[in-house]
Design an enzyme around this catalytic site. Structure first.
Site, PDB file in Angstrom:
ATOM      1  CG  HIS A   1     -23.491 -68.345  77.645  1.00 27.55           C
ATOM      2  ND1 HIS A   1     -24.538 -68.008  78.452  1.00 27.55           N
ATOM      3  CD2 HIS A   1     -23.963 -68.253  76.373  1.00 27.55           C
ATOM      4  CE1 HIS A   1     -25.594 -67.717  77.707  1.00 27.55           C
ATOM      5  NE2 HIS A   1     -25.268 -67.878  76.441  1.00 27.55           N
TER       6      HIS A   1
ATOM      7  CB  SER B   1     -21.655 -63.062  71.046  1.00 27.06           C
ATOM      8  OG  SER B   1     -22.654 -64.031  71.145  1.00 27.06           O
TER       9      SER B   1
ATOM     10  CE  LYS C   1     -31.276 -58.220  65.746  1.00 27.04           C
ATOM     11  NZ  LYS C   1     -29.960 -57.591  65.679  1.00 27.04           N
ATOM     12  CG  ASP C   2     -32.648 -64.508  69.647  1.00 27.28           C
ATOM     13  OD1 ASP C   2     -32.110 -64.024  68.629  1.00 27.28           O
ATOM     14  OD2 ASP C   2     -31.991 -64.963  70.606  1.00 27.28           O
TER      15      ASP C   2
ATOM     16  CD  GLU D   1     -33.685 -85.253  51.414  1.00 22.31           C
ATOM     17  OE1 GLU D   1     -34.114 -85.366  50.254  1.00 22.31           O
ATOM     18  OE2 GLU D   1     -34.338 -84.778  52.345  1.00 22.31           O
TER      19      GLU D   1
HETATM   20  C1  HEM Z   1     -28.049 -77.477  66.043  1.00 18.34           C
HETATM   21  C2  HEM Z   1     -27.259 -76.620  65.457  1.00 18.34           C
HETATM   22  C3  HEM Z   1     -26.749 -75.358  66.129  1.00 18.34           C
HETATM   23  C4  HEM Z   1     -27.332 -74.609  67.108  1.00 18.34           C
HETATM   24  C5  HEM Z   1     -28.685 -74.829  67.780  1.00 18.34           C
HETATM   25  C6  HEM Z   1     -26.419 -73.516  67.400  1.00 18.34           C
HETATM   26  C7  HEM Z   1     -26.662 -72.536  68.335  1.00 18.34           C
HETATM   27  C8  HEM Z   1     -25.907 -71.384  68.477  1.00 18.34           C
HETATM   28  C9  HEM Z   1     -26.310 -70.199  69.187  1.00 18.34           C
HETATM   29  C10 HEM Z   1     -27.641 -70.034  69.934  1.00 18.34           C
HETATM   30  C11 HEM Z   1     -25.317 -69.286  69.054  1.00 18.34           C
HETATM   31  C12 HEM Z   1     -25.333 -67.844  69.570  1.00 18.34           C
HETATM   32  C13 HEM Z   1     -26.126 -66.984  68.598  1.00 18.34           C
HETATM   33  C14 HEM Z   1     -25.475 -66.839  67.250  1.00 18.34           C
HETATM   34  O1  HEM Z   1     -24.272 -66.527  67.209  1.00 18.34           O
HETATM   35  O2  HEM Z   1     -26.156 -67.080  66.222  1.00 18.34           O
HETATM   36  C15 HEM Z   1     -24.246 -69.908  68.310  1.00 18.34           C
HETATM   37  C16 HEM Z   1     -23.016 -69.326  68.010  1.00 18.34           C
HETATM   38  C17 HEM Z   1     -21.995 -69.942  67.300  1.00 18.34           C
HETATM   39  N1  HEM Z   1     -22.084 -71.145  66.616  1.00 18.34           N
HETATM   40 FE1  HEM Z   1     -23.679 -72.371  66.598  1.00 18.34          FE
HETATM   41  N2  HEM Z   1     -25.305 -73.638  66.609  1.00 18.34           N
HETATM   42  C18 HEM Z   1     -25.466 -74.743  65.816  1.00 18.34           C
HETATM   43  C19 HEM Z   1     -24.590 -75.204  64.845  1.00 18.34           C
HETATM   44  C20 HEM Z   1     -23.328 -74.663  64.612  1.00 18.34           C
HETATM   45  C21 HEM Z   1     -22.409 -75.124  63.598  1.00 18.34           C
HETATM   46  C22 HEM Z   1     -22.707 -76.273  62.630  1.00 18.34           C
HETATM   47  C23 HEM Z   1     -21.274 -74.349  63.700  1.00 18.34           C
HETATM   48  C24 HEM Z   1     -19.993 -74.415  62.927  1.00 18.34           C
HETATM   49  C25 HEM Z   1     -19.586 -75.392  62.201  1.00 18.34           C
HETATM   50  C26 HEM Z   1     -21.486 -73.391  64.767  1.00 18.34           C
HETATM   51  C27 HEM Z   1     -20.581 -72.457  65.206  1.00 18.34           C
HETATM   52  C28 HEM Z   1     -20.867 -71.382  66.034  1.00 18.34           C
HETATM   53  C29 HEM Z   1     -19.946 -70.312  66.379  1.00 18.34           C
HETATM   54  C30 HEM Z   1     -18.461 -70.185  65.942  1.00 18.34           C
HETATM   55  C31 HEM Z   1     -20.657 -69.398  67.160  1.00 18.34           C
HETATM   56  C32 HEM Z   1     -20.150 -68.079  67.754  1.00 18.34           C
HETATM   57  C33 HEM Z   1     -20.572 -66.997  66.810  1.00 18.34           C
HETATM   58  C34 HEM Z   1     -20.226 -65.622  67.274  1.00 18.34           C
HETATM   59  O3  HEM Z   1     -20.138 -65.373  68.472  1.00 18.34           O
HETATM   60  O4  HEM Z   1     -20.053 -64.778  66.371  1.00 18.34           O
HETATM   61  N3  HEM Z   1     -22.750 -73.594  65.276  1.00 18.34           N
HETATM   62  N4  HEM Z   1     -24.630 -71.181  67.932  1.00 18.34           N
END
Ligand code: HEM
Length: 412
Positions: free
Chosen positions: A213, A217, A241-242, A285
Site C-alpha cells: 500500500h 500495485s 473480483k477477489d 513434499e
Molecule cells: C502468505 C503468502 C503471501 C500472501 C498472503 C501475499 C499477499 C499479497 C497480496 C494480497 C498482494 C496484492 C495482490 C496481488 O498482487 O496479487 C501481493 C502482492 C505482491 N506480493 Fe505477495 N503474498 C504472499 C507471498 C509472496 C511471495 C512469496 C512473494 C515473493 C517472493 C510476494 C511478492 C509480492 C509482490 C512483489 C507483490 C506486488 C505485485 C504487484 O503489485 O504487481 N508475495 N501479495
C-alpha cells in the site's frame, strides 16, 4: 488518511479514538488500484484466504493431536476415523498446504513475468521471499507431525543436511534434534514451531500488504499509475473480483479434498515411523522438489569442499539469489509484455523449474543426474548471466503513455 463519514454516533465515537473504520475506508474501499489488473493479481488475496483456512483447520486439529512419538500416529488416525468431521479438517489442512504453495508459486512467477520486484517494490519483494522461507519451514515441520515413515525419514535427511557445515555442523544437528537422533524431543519442538510460525507469517503478510500500500500495485503494463484516470477504487471492483476468484479456487481445492485427498501425499506416510526400516526412496513434499534436485546435483568433492556441502550451499543460494533480483535485472522496462526476448527466457526458466522438480522426485540415476546438473546450471545462469545481460542488450517495445491511454486504445 481521509476522514470516515457516518451518522452512527457509536461508530464515529469509536473511530475518533481508534480509527479502524477510517483505515478500512482508506485501505480497502477507496484505495486507488490500477484499472487494468488481470486475473494473475487474484493470487495474493487467494494466498491470504488459504492462510486463514490453514490457521483455522490447524487449531481444530491440535484439539485432538498428540505430539508424543508413541501417540502421534494413532492420534492422527483417530482424527480421521472417530472425531466428528475430523477427516474433513485434516484433508483441508493437508491439501491446503499444497494449495498454498501452488498459489504462492503462481504469485511469484506473476511477479517475475511483470517485473513487480523492480523499484520501488524491492522491500515488498523481500518480505515476500521471507514469507516463502517461513512457509517452507512450516511445511517441513508440519509434515513430521503425523509421525509416519516419510515424516521420520524426511526429518532425518533434511536435518542431517546441516551436518555438512564444517566445525559447527554436528552441533547444529544435535540442537535441532534435541538429542542424538530424531525422537520425541524433535517431534515436540517441531510441533511447537509448526504452531508458532504461521502466526509469524500472518505478521509478515501484514508488513507485506503495508509495503504494497506504500508503493501501490504494479500492473500488466508495468507503467506506474499517473492520474485518477489510471485507477479505480478497490471496492467494489476488486473486492468482487477477489471473491469471484475465491469461488473458483474453492471448486479446485475442494475437488482434491473430496475426490483425491491423498493426491499430493506419499503412501509411505500411512506406515508408522520406524527407525529400523529405511524406505527405499525418501522424497520430500512436491513443493521442495526443485531445490532437492539442486541439492543432489553436486556429486563430486572439490578440493576440501565435500559434495554435500556444495549441494547445501547451492540449495540455500537458489532462494537467497532472489533477494538480489531487483538489481540483477538491469532492464528499465518492467513488464515482459514489452520485452520479447525476456518473455522467451521467462518460459524457459519456468520449464527449467518444472524439470528440476521432476528430477527431484525421481531416484538419483542417469540420465536424470546429468539433467538435474544442467537444470541447476541453467537456474543460476538465468539470474547471474541472462537477466543482467538481457537488460542491457534487449530492445524493448515502446511503452504506452499511461495505463488509461493503453486501456482506451485497446477498447477502441
Ligand atoms: C502468505 C503468502 C503471501 C500472501 C498472503 C501475499 C499477499 C499479497 C497480496 C494480497 C498482494 C496484492 C495482490 C496481488 O498482487 O496479487 C501481493 C502482492 C505482491 N506480493 Fe505477495 N503474498 C504472499 C507471498 C509472496 C511471495 C512469496 C512473494 C515473493 C517472493 C510476494 C511478492 C509480492 C509482490 C512483489 C507483490 C506486488 C505485485 C504487484 O503489485 O504487481 N508475495 N501479495
Amino acid at each position: 488518511m481521509s476522514g470516515f463519514q457516518t451518522n452512527n454516533k457509536v461508530i464515529s465515537w469509536l473511530d475518533e479514538r481508534l480509527p479502524i473504520f477510517s483505515m478500512m475506508q482508506h485501505s480497502a474501499i477507496e484505495y486507488p488500484t490500477p484499472r487494468n489488473l488481470n486475473y494473475w493479481w487474484n493470487f495474493g488475496s487467494l494466498a491470504a484466504f488459504v492462510l486463514v483456512v490453514m490457521l483455522l483447520t490447524g487449531i481444530f486439529l491440535v484439539m485432538n493431536y498428540s505430539s508424543h512419538t508413541s501417540l502421534a500416529f494413532d492420534s492422527v488416525e483417530r482424527i480421521m476415523r472417530d472425531v466428528n468431521y475430523g477427516w474433513l479438517i485434516r484433508y483441508l489442512h493437508m491439501n491446503g498446504a499444497s494449495m498454498f504453495f501452488i498459489l504462492v508459486y503462481i504469485h511469484m512467477f506473476r511477479n517475475l513475468y511483470y517485473g513487480s520486484y523492480k523499484a520501488p517494490r524491492e522491500v515488498l519483494w523481500w518480505v515476500g521471499i521471507i514469507i516463502y522461507l517461513a512457509m517452507m519451514a512450516t511445511g517441513f515441520l508440519g509434515y513430521v507431525l503425523p509421525w509416519g515413515q516419510m515424516s521420520f525419514w524426511g526429518a532425518t535427511v533434511i536435518t542431517n543436511l546441516f551436518s555438512a557445515f564444517p566445525v559447527v555442523g554436528q552441533s547444529i544437528v544435535t540442537l535441532l534434534w534435541g538429542g542424538f537422533s530424531v525422537d520425541n524431543p524433535t517431534l515436540n519442538r517441531f510441533f511447537s514451531l509448526h504452531y508458532l510460525l504461521p502466526f509469524v507469517i500472518v505478521g509478515l503478510v501484514v508488513v507485506h500488504v503495508w509495503a504494497l500500500h506504500t508503493v501501490r500495485s504494479n500492473n500488466p503494463l508495468g507503467v506506474e499509475m499517473k492520474g485518477e484516470a489510471d485507477s479505480i477504487p478497490f471496492h467494489p471492483y476488486y473486492t468482487i473480483k477477489d471473491l469471484f476468484g475465491i469461488g473458483l479456487f474453492l471448486m479446485f481445492f475442494l475437488a482434491f479434498v473430496f475426490w483425491a485427498p491423498n493426491f499430493f501425499g506419499e503412501p509411505d506416510n500411512y506406515i508408522p515411523a520406524n527407525p529400523m526400516v529405511t524406505p527405499p526412496h525418501i522424497v520430500p513434499e512436491w513443493y521442495y522438489l526443485p531445490f532437492y534436485a539442486i541439492l543432489r546435483s553436486f556429486t563430486m568433492d572439490l578440493w576440501i569442499i565435500p559434495a554435500k556441502l556444495q549441494g547445501v550451499v547451492a540449495m540455500f543460494a537458489a532462494i537467497l539469489i532472489l533477494f538480489f533480483l531487483p538489481w540483477l535485472d538491469t532492464s528499465k522496462v518492467r513488464s515482459a509484455k514489452f520485452r520479447p526476448i525476456y518473455r522467451q527466457f521467462f518460459w524457459l526458466f519456468l520449464v527449467d523449474c518444472l524439470v528440476l522438480g521432476y528430477v527431484g522426485g525421481k531416484p538419483a540415476e542417469e540420465p536424470l543426474v546429468t539433467i538435474g546438473q544442467l537444470g541447476t546450471a541453467y537456474y543460476f545462469a538465468h539470474f547471474l548471466i541472462i537477466m543482467p545481460l538481457l537488460g542491457k542488450l534487449e530492445k524493448p517495445k515502446p511503452l504506452p503513455a499511461s495505463i488509461s491511454a493503453a486501456v482506451l486504445k485497446e477498447k477502441a
